[in-house]
Design a protein around this motif. Structure first.
Motif, PDB file in Angstrom:
ATOM      1  N   GLY A   1       0.791  -1.228   0.000  1.00  0.00           N
ATOM      2  CA  GLY A   1       0.000   0.000   0.000  1.00  0.00           C
ATOM      3  C   GLY A   1       0.819   1.271   0.000  1.00  0.00           C
TER       4      GLY A   1
ATOM      5  N   GLY B   1      -0.811  -3.569  -3.601  1.00  0.00           N
ATOM      6  CA  GLY B   1      -1.399  -2.234  -3.630  1.00  0.00           C
ATOM      7  C   GLY B   1      -0.408  -1.115  -3.863  1.00  0.00           C
TER       8      GLY B   1
ATOM      9  N   GLN C   1       1.277   2.054  -5.098  1.00  0.00           N
ATOM     10  CA  GLN C   1       0.795   3.316  -5.671  1.00  0.00           C
ATOM     11  C   GLN C   1       1.966   4.025  -6.333  1.00  0.00           C
TER      12      GLN C   1
END
Length: 531
Positions: free
Chosen positions: A434, A459, A461
């Motif tokens: 994340g 996840g 980014q």
């Protein structure tokens, strides 16, 4: 509370004393200690110092939290960085720990857990007071018909009839410039040539004398492509060089924001800075200060936020500053990972992380097949650790496995990629699920790559960052922000908390050596062309 300088003791008080008690104690003791009344001068000075600090709420808070009477350059930077997010946390943590420690036993202190009901955004300070302005703008609507035009905006948008103003004459002059003849290798496509300057300044133009121009990856990239930089481009032949620090020597008609002697920086790419002098639009540069009368070097600079050499490298300094400032989720003790740590940007990031109490993992490229590679790696790694790197790893194999081998706690939450290719994939693999990876360069010339599982299961980014667009220094607000950020960095440089290495080359006689240095050994020292 602690009393390291003995200010409370000088007044015979405890740190818990009220403001009224401080005032009364000072009035009682100052008469007895006054030299004119037979008192001790040293004791009297101590009383005055204690009262000047403890009677001022802000100074007293600083003293209670840090034990210091004056803020250090590092403290000022941390307090102002990212809207004060780091400073607030430091203050709250110190005050809470001190207060609790005075009333709890060791066992209780071990179980202390601090929580915050709401995470403060790095940009929270900029949002105060915007509500009414936004409401007014909404009531006006977004139609372009509500735009306000002044004589300056009309002249900039539609131009000025030449017959309506008198051009400023210039002496006939030719200057040396590094001219790119087309795409290819720098050593083959660049040549030193004499360029004739215009004989007069037209509306909105200024004559600038370049003092230093850096040789950066962006310059090399642009020349190799024959004049392409993002959506901007120039047809060869053109004068190379995006950035420089220069001094205004002549001002043309219609220029109000600049004067002779002003020190300026470019705010647009492809300005042609690898030249001794140039005629440019005033809107293409931003004023950052002035030089002292007759100044010829950085040591004689006056009214400048940074020495001239540092101003020449301003874009890389500001890039490091903004990369860290842009992420609102960072907090004390978090881990940042970056490749290209020996670049100017990387070295600056490491030093700022040290100030902000962030752990930094530096992933360093090396050439294992070359002779003495291990010794060179260790030498550079030692320098990076001195700058602020918590850990220096090799940019090869699995960075995640290397972290685990060091029993490194708390995986990285933020990554900065300047290389692309497999290097980007290595640091992405090592990150906490994340987390955010920011791409700000591509030194390898290859697009960043990582497996699809990084997106789907972990996840990841990913975002890009471009300083020119983020700073928008060609606008009044952006220019003001640039000057403010440079002033913050300047305080760190003056205090010895931030430093860069520079290698200067004479422009006329050593420009080819400068290019070879920048290409063959790009890390560590920033190459500057001295005009």
């Amino acid at each position: 509370m602690h009393d390291p300088l003995g200010l409370y003791a000088a007044l015979g008080l405890s740190p818990q004393a009220s403001a009224g008690e401080v005032k009364r104690a000072f009035r009682t003791l100052r008469t007895k200690a006054h030299p004119d009344k037979g008192g001790n001068a040293e004791q009297f000075n101590a009383l005055v110092k204690a009262h000047s600090v403890l009677s001022d709420p802000e100074k007293r808070r600083l003293y209670d939290e840090t034990g210091q009477v004056h803020k250090s350059a590092g403290g000022v930077f941390v307090e102002g960085f990212a809207g004060g997010a780091f400073s607030d946390r430091v203050g709250r943590a110190t005050a809470a720990a001190t207060s609790i420690a005075s009333s709890m036993g060791v066992a209780d202190q071990i179980t202390i857990r601090q929580s915050e009901s709401q995470q403060q955004s790095h940009t929270a300070g900029f949002e105060v007071g915007l509500g009414s302005a936004q409401a007014w703008l909404r009531s006006r609507g977004s139609s372009s018909s509500s735009s306000v035009y002044t004589s300056e905006t009309i002249a900039e948008q539609f131009g000025v009839v030449k017959a309506s103003y008198e051009a400023v004459p210039l002496q006939q002059r030719s200057v040396l410039a590094a001219v790119c003849r087309g795409p290819g290798k720098l050593q083959e496509r660049l040549e030193m040539a004499a360029q004739q300057l215009p004989t007069e300044l037209e509306w909105g133009e200024v004559l600038i004398e370049v003092r230093y121009a850096p040789v950066t990856p962006a310059d090399i990239y642009t020349v190799r492509l024959g004049g392409v930089y993002d959506e901007d481009s120039k047809e060869p032949p053109f004068v190379a060089g995006h950035d420089a620090v220069a001094v205004v020597s002549k001002v043309g008609p219609g220029v109000k924001e600049l004067a002779e002697g002003d020190v300026v920086l470019p705010v647009v790419p492809l300005l042609g800075c690898w030249a001794e002098a140039a005629v440019v639009k005033a809107k293409a540069v931003v004023r950052v200060g002035r030089l002292a009368a007759g100044a010829e070097s950085a040591t004689q600079a006056d009214e400048l936020p940074l020495p001239l050499e540092y101003l020449a490298a301003h874009r890389e300094l500001l890039l490091a500053f903004k990369l860290l400032e842009a992420d609102a989720s960072l907090k004390l003790g978090d881990c940042v990972i970056l490749n290209a740590p020996n670049s100017t940007v990387g070295r600056t990031v490491l030093q700022l992380c040290k100030l902000l109490k962030l752990r930094a993992v530096a992933v360093l490229r090396c050439k294992p097949s070359s002779e003495g590679a291990d010794e060179r790696f260790e030498a550079v790694a030692e320098q990076l650790r001195g700058l602020g790197a918590t850990l220096v790893l090799r940019d090869e194999g699995s960075v995640k496995t290397q972290l685990q081998a060091h029993r490194f706690f708390g995986r990285p939450k933020l990554a900065f990629d300047a290389i692309g290719g497999d290097s980007a994939g290595r640091i992405a693999e090592a990150m906490e699920p994340g987390s955010k990876l920011v791409v700000y360069g591509c030194l390898s010339g290859k697009a960043p790559s990582w497996p699809w599982q990084a997106w789907v299961f972990r996840g990841l980014q990913v975002s890009g960052f471009n300083l020119r667009k983020a700073l928008a220094a060609d606008t009044p607000a952006g220019a003001a922000k640039l000057r403010k950020n440079l002033a913050s960095l300047g305080q760190l440089v003056s205090a010895g908390l931030l430093s860069l290495e520079f290698t200067e080359y004479g422009f006329a006689e050593e420009w080819q050596e400068a290019l070879e240095h920048a290409i063959d050994a790009p890390g560590g020292s920033r190459v500057l062309l001295r005009m």
